[in-house]
Design a protein around this motif. Structure first.
Motif, PDB file in Angstrom:
ATOM      1  N   ALA A   1       0.835  -1.198   0.000  1.00  0.00           N
ATOM      2  CA  ALA A   1       0.000   0.000   0.000  1.00  0.00           C
ATOM      3  C   ALA A   1       0.871   1.250   0.000  1.00  0.00           C
ATOM      4  O   ALA A   1       1.934   1.291   0.624  1.00  0.00           O
ATOM      5  CB  ALA A   1      -0.915  -0.001   1.223  1.00  0.00           C
ATOM      6  N   CYS A   2       0.427   2.274  -0.709  1.00  0.00           N
ATOM      7  CA  CYS A   2       1.206   3.506  -0.866  1.00  0.00           C
ATOM      8  C   CYS A   2       0.401   4.709  -0.408  1.00  0.00           C
ATOM      9  O   CYS A   2      -0.828   4.663  -0.316  1.00  0.00           O
ATOM     10  CB  CYS A   2       1.609   3.712  -2.332  1.00  0.00           C
ATOM     11  N   ARG A   3       1.101   5.786  -0.139  1.00  0.00           N
ATOM     12  CA  ARG A   3       0.447   7.073   0.079  1.00  0.00           C
ATOM     13  C   ARG A   3       1.400   8.181  -0.318  1.00  0.00           C
ATOM     14  O   ARG A   3       2.630   7.999  -0.373  1.00  0.00           O
ATOM     15  CB  ARG A   3      -0.015   7.244   1.528  1.00  0.00           C
ATOM     16  N   ASN A   4       0.837   9.367  -0.578  1.00  0.00           N
ATOM     17  CA  ASN A   4       1.645  10.536  -0.881  1.00  0.00           C
ATOM     18  C   ASN A   4       2.076  11.212   0.408  1.00  0.00           C
ATOM     19  O   ASN A   4       1.246  11.535   1.256  1.00  0.00           O
ATOM     20  CB  ASN A   4       0.848  11.533  -1.730  1.00  0.00           C
ATOM     21  N   ALA A   5       3.375  11.414   0.570  1.00  0.00           N
ATOM     22  CA  ALA A   5       3.920  12.063   1.756  1.00  0.00           C
ATOM     23  C   ALA A   5       4.442  13.446   1.394  1.00  0.00           C
ATOM     24  O   ALA A   5       5.144  13.624   0.388  1.00  0.00           O
ATOM     25  CB  ALA A   5       5.045  11.227   2.352  1.00  0.00           C
ATOM     26  N   LEU A   6       4.092  14.419   2.215  1.00  0.00           N
ATOM     27  CA  LEU A   6       4.518  15.794   1.992  1.00  0.00           C
ATOM     28  C   LEU A   6       6.000  15.977   2.327  1.00  0.00           C
ATOM     29  O   LEU A   6       6.487  15.473   3.337  1.00  0.00           O
ATOM     30  CB  LEU A   6       3.685  16.734   2.864  1.00  0.00           C
TER      31      LEU A   6
ATOM     32  N   SER B   1      -1.090  11.586  15.790  1.00  0.00           N
ATOM     33  CA  SER B   1      -0.747  10.170  15.878  1.00  0.00           C
ATOM     34  C   SER B   1       0.111   9.638  14.744  1.00  0.00           C
ATOM     35  O   SER B   1       0.545   8.485  14.805  1.00  0.00           O
ATOM     36  CB  SER B   1      -2.035   9.329  15.892  1.00  0.00           C
ATOM     37  N   ALA B   2       0.326  10.400  13.689  1.00  0.00           N
ATOM     38  CA  ALA B   2       1.028   9.865  12.526  1.00  0.00           C
ATOM     39  C   ALA B   2       1.578  11.010  11.693  1.00  0.00           C
ATOM     40  O   ALA B   2       1.173  12.170  11.844  1.00  0.00           O
ATOM     41  CB  ALA B   2       0.091   9.002  11.680  1.00  0.00           C
ATOM     42  N   ARG B   3       2.494  10.665  10.799  1.00  0.00           N
ATOM     43  CA  ARG B   3       3.093  11.679   9.945  1.00  0.00           C
ATOM     44  C   ARG B   3       2.034  12.434   9.133  1.00  0.00           C
ATOM     45  O   ARG B   3       2.155  13.646   8.924  1.00  0.00           O
ATOM     46  CB  ARG B   3       4.124  11.037   9.003  1.00  0.00           C
ATOM     47  N   TRP B   4       0.979  11.728   8.701  1.00  0.00           N
ATOM     48  CA  TRP B   4      -0.018  12.411   7.888  1.00  0.00           C
ATOM     49  C   TRP B   4      -0.649  13.578   8.658  1.00  0.00           C
ATOM     50  O   TRP B   4      -1.012  14.603   8.047  1.00  0.00           O
ATOM     51  CB  TRP B   4      -1.089  11.443   7.386  1.00  0.00           C
ATOM     52  N   VAL B   5      -0.768  13.442   9.992  1.00  0.00           N
ATOM     53  CA  VAL B   5      -1.336  14.534  10.789  1.00  0.00           C
ATOM     54  C   VAL B   5      -0.380  15.728  10.785  1.00  0.00           C
ATOM     55  O   VAL B   5      -0.801  16.876  10.614  1.00  0.00           O
ATOM     56  CB  VAL B   5      -1.622  14.075  12.230  1.00  0.00           C
ATOM     57  N   GLY B   6       0.924  15.459  10.964  1.00  0.00           N
ATOM     58  CA  GLY B   6       1.898  16.543  10.910  1.00  0.00           C
ATOM     59  C   GLY B   6       1.868  17.274   9.573  1.00  0.00           C
ATOM     60  O   GLY B   6       1.983  18.498   9.508  1.00  0.00           O
TER      61      GLY B   6
ATOM     62  N   SER C   1       0.901  -1.017  17.908  1.00  0.00           N
ATOM     63  CA  SER C   1      -0.481  -0.853  18.347  1.00  0.00           C
ATOM     64  C   SER C   1      -1.260   0.033  17.377  1.00  0.00           C
ATOM     65  O   SER C   1      -2.391  -0.287  16.978  1.00  0.00           O
ATOM     66  CB  SER C   1      -0.511  -0.256  19.753  1.00  0.00           C
ATOM     67  N   LEU C   2      -0.667   1.154  16.978  1.00  0.00           N
ATOM     68  CA  LEU C   2      -1.354   2.055  16.054  1.00  0.00           C
ATOM     69  C   LEU C   2      -1.574   1.414  14.693  1.00  0.00           C
ATOM     70  O   LEU C   2      -2.603   1.637  14.045  1.00  0.00           O
ATOM     71  CB  LEU C   2      -0.560   3.350  15.900  1.00  0.00           C
ATOM     72  N   ALA C   3      -0.621   0.626  14.229  1.00  0.00           N
ATOM     73  CA  ALA C   3      -0.781  -0.052  12.944  1.00  0.00           C
ATOM     74  C   ALA C   3      -2.000  -0.967  12.964  1.00  0.00           C
ATOM     75  O   ALA C   3      -2.732  -1.078  11.977  1.00  0.00           O
ATOM     76  CB  ALA C   3       0.476  -0.834  12.597  1.00  0.00           C
ATOM     77  N   THR C   4      -2.232  -1.624  14.117  1.00  0.00           N
ATOM     78  CA  THR C   4      -3.404  -2.477  14.249  1.00  0.00           C
ATOM     79  C   THR C   4      -4.683  -1.649  14.281  1.00  0.00           C
ATOM     80  O   THR C   4      -5.691  -2.017  13.670  1.00  0.00           O
ATOM     81  CB  THR C   4      -3.301  -3.322  15.534  1.00  0.00           C
ATOM     82  N   LEU C   5      -4.644  -0.520  14.968  1.00  0.00           N
ATOM     83  CA  LEU C   5      -5.841   0.282  15.170  1.00  0.00           C
ATOM     84  C   LEU C   5      -6.242   1.099  13.933  1.00  0.00           C
ATOM     85  O   LEU C   5      -7.417   1.143  13.567  1.00  0.00           O
ATOM     86  CB  LEU C   5      -5.639   1.233  16.355  1.00  0.00           C
TER      87      LEU C   5
ATOM     88  N   PRO D   1      -1.758  -0.104   8.809  1.00  0.00           N
ATOM     89  CA  PRO D   1      -0.338   0.173   8.578  1.00  0.00           C
ATOM     90  C   PRO D   1      -0.083   1.238   7.523  1.00  0.00           C
ATOM     91  O   PRO D   1       0.892   1.976   7.618  1.00  0.00           O
ATOM     92  CB  PRO D   1       0.224  -1.189   8.149  1.00  0.00           C
ATOM     93  N   SER D   2      -0.946   1.355   6.533  1.00  0.00           N
ATOM     94  CA  SER D   2      -0.701   2.363   5.493  1.00  0.00           C
ATOM     95  C   SER D   2      -0.806   3.774   6.042  1.00  0.00           C
ATOM     96  O   SER D   2      -0.118   4.685   5.569  1.00  0.00           O
ATOM     97  CB  SER D   2      -1.681   2.184   4.336  1.00  0.00           C
ATOM     98  N   GLU D   3      -1.650   3.980   7.063  1.00  0.00           N
ATOM     99  CA  GLU D   3      -1.786   5.320   7.649  1.00  0.00           C
ATOM    100  C   GLU D   3      -0.546   5.733   8.427  1.00  0.00           C
ATOM    101  O   GLU D   3      -0.335   6.917   8.679  1.00  0.00           O
ATOM    102  CB  GLU D   3      -3.009   5.388   8.564  1.00  0.00           C
ATOM    103  N   LEU D   4       0.279   4.754   8.815  1.00  0.00           N
ATOM    104  CA  LEU D   4       1.493   5.054   9.570  1.00  0.00           C
ATOM    105  C   LEU D   4       2.715   5.235   8.681  1.00  0.00           C
ATOM    106  O   LEU D   4       3.809   5.477   9.191  1.00  0.00           O
ATOM    107  CB  LEU D   4       1.773   3.953  10.585  1.00  0.00           C
ATOM    108  N   LEU D   5       2.545   5.117   7.388  1.00  0.00           N
ATOM    109  CA  LEU D   5       3.693   5.242   6.495  1.00  0.00           C
ATOM    110  C   LEU D   5       4.438   6.556   6.728  1.00  0.00           C
ATOM    111  O   LEU D   5       3.841   7.626   6.775  1.00  0.00           O
ATOM    112  CB  LEU D   5       3.229   5.173   5.035  1.00  0.00           C
TER     113      LEU D   5
END
Length: 345
Positions: free
Chosen positions: A16-21, A109-114, A175-179, A182-186
């Protein structure tokens, strides 16, 4: 507006992929963004396999922030446990704009939030982010900080925060990867502070002084508060909860003592770690103090009656259940911490 984006992917779970700033390359045109990238390529990249980029794309989504006092903006996280619907957006986040620079208080909670915080700031000011202040060690407050580590911002935290994150970050990430998935924690990684607050210190944003103070063990062993002297607004982190049941991960007696001392600070309003997003002060601490006192009294009564922890947990502080959300998720853990602490007094 355009920004620099890097596509990062998981090496497992189907890739799984996502765009990171990549912050700092914002421009009004794609050409200007590309020119900035060519002139100063990023020195570091977020964690994760990078199959493409960086490239310039239209600016992505930002978090919603409310201006709660002049120059102070707050995002209210959901009162919920992290899950795949909220993506871990469950804590309050703030930023404060001075004459010369910006300070952020907590990062989600994750890089995407930052990344979403960065966009929200850039929508309001071009001033540099000089400081990222982490109020304590819990992952819903610290894991977005890696976005800012390469931008020139200084990461600020309690003297015990570095060790606490080193000891816990892998468990937090699992724990966060489960909740939340895992793609949201990239790209997410804990960042140790490079400015340590042993007792207290001031940060000058330009015509705006922030008073930072570290506290003895209370909610956690890493609690830090931020007082904006200009508006008397106090960021309490999770020393104060509203509606969300307080979570005890330190010392019951210590937290009660910290709240007593906290009431003496020259604040008129606060931003709690959860709820609000703004409460009057010191009235805003009343619910937390009541809950902690009932937790103490019920725990002492169970110990005095000779009850075992496993039998007493369901009864301790049960009268508080109608007053709080997430009671069943957090109260058994609170009762366990309180019982373990008080039975050895």
């Amino acid at each position: 507006m355009f920004e620099a984006i890097l596509t990062i992917c998981l090496l497992t779970d189907g890739g799984a992929c996502r765009n990171a700033l990549l912050p700092g390359y914002e421009a009004t045109t794609r050409e200007a963004c590309e020119t900035a990238l060519a002139a100063s390529p990023p020195a570091s990249l977020p964690e994760g396999q990078a199959p493409s980029g960086p490239e310039c794309k239209p600016v992505g989504a930002s978090l919603d922030f409310e201006e709660v006092a002049p120059g102070i903006f707050v995002h209210r996280g959901q009162i919920a446990e992290p899950d795949r619907d909220n993506r871990g957006d469950v804590s309050n986040i703030g930023f404060i704009i001075g004459r010369d620079s910006v300070a952020i208080v907590d990062t989600g909670s994750a890089r995407w939030v930052g990344e979403a915080i960065w966009r929200a700031i850039r929508a309001r000011t071009d001033l540099p982010v000089s400081h990222v202040i982490l109020t304590h060690m819990h992952p819903d407050h610290v894991f977005g900080a890696s976005v800012f580590a390469g931008t020139g911002a200084r990461i600020v935290g309690h003297a015990a925060l570095t060790r606490a994150l080193a000891d816990r970050q892998e468990n937090y990430r699992e724990s966060l990867a489960t909740l939340i998935g895992p793609s949201e924690l990239l790209g997410t990684a804990a960042v140790a502070p490079d400015i340590i607050v042993q007792d207290s210190m001031q940060i000058d944003l330009g015509d705006r002084l922030l008073e930072l103070r570290s506290w003895p063990i209370g909610h956690t062993g890493t609690d830090l508060t931020v007082l904006d002297q200009k508006t008397a607004m106090l960021f309490t982190g999770d020393l104060i909860f509203e509606r969300h049941l307080p979570a005890l991960d330190g010392s019951l007696g210590g937290w009660q003592a910290v709240l007593t001392e906290l009431a003496g600070l020259p604040a008129t309003r606060i931003v709690p770690g959860h709820g609000g997003p703004v409460l009057d002060w010191p009235d805003g601490s009343a619910a937390v103090q009541r809950y902690l006192k009932i937790l103490e009294n019920d725990t002492r009564a169970a110990i005095d009656a000779g009850r075992r922890l496993g039998d007493a947990v369901s009864d301790i502080a049960a009268s508080e259940a109608p007053r709080w959300q997430l009671f069943e998720a957090f109260n058994p853990r609170n009762a366990t911490v309180a019982f373990t602490e008080l039975e050895w007094e």
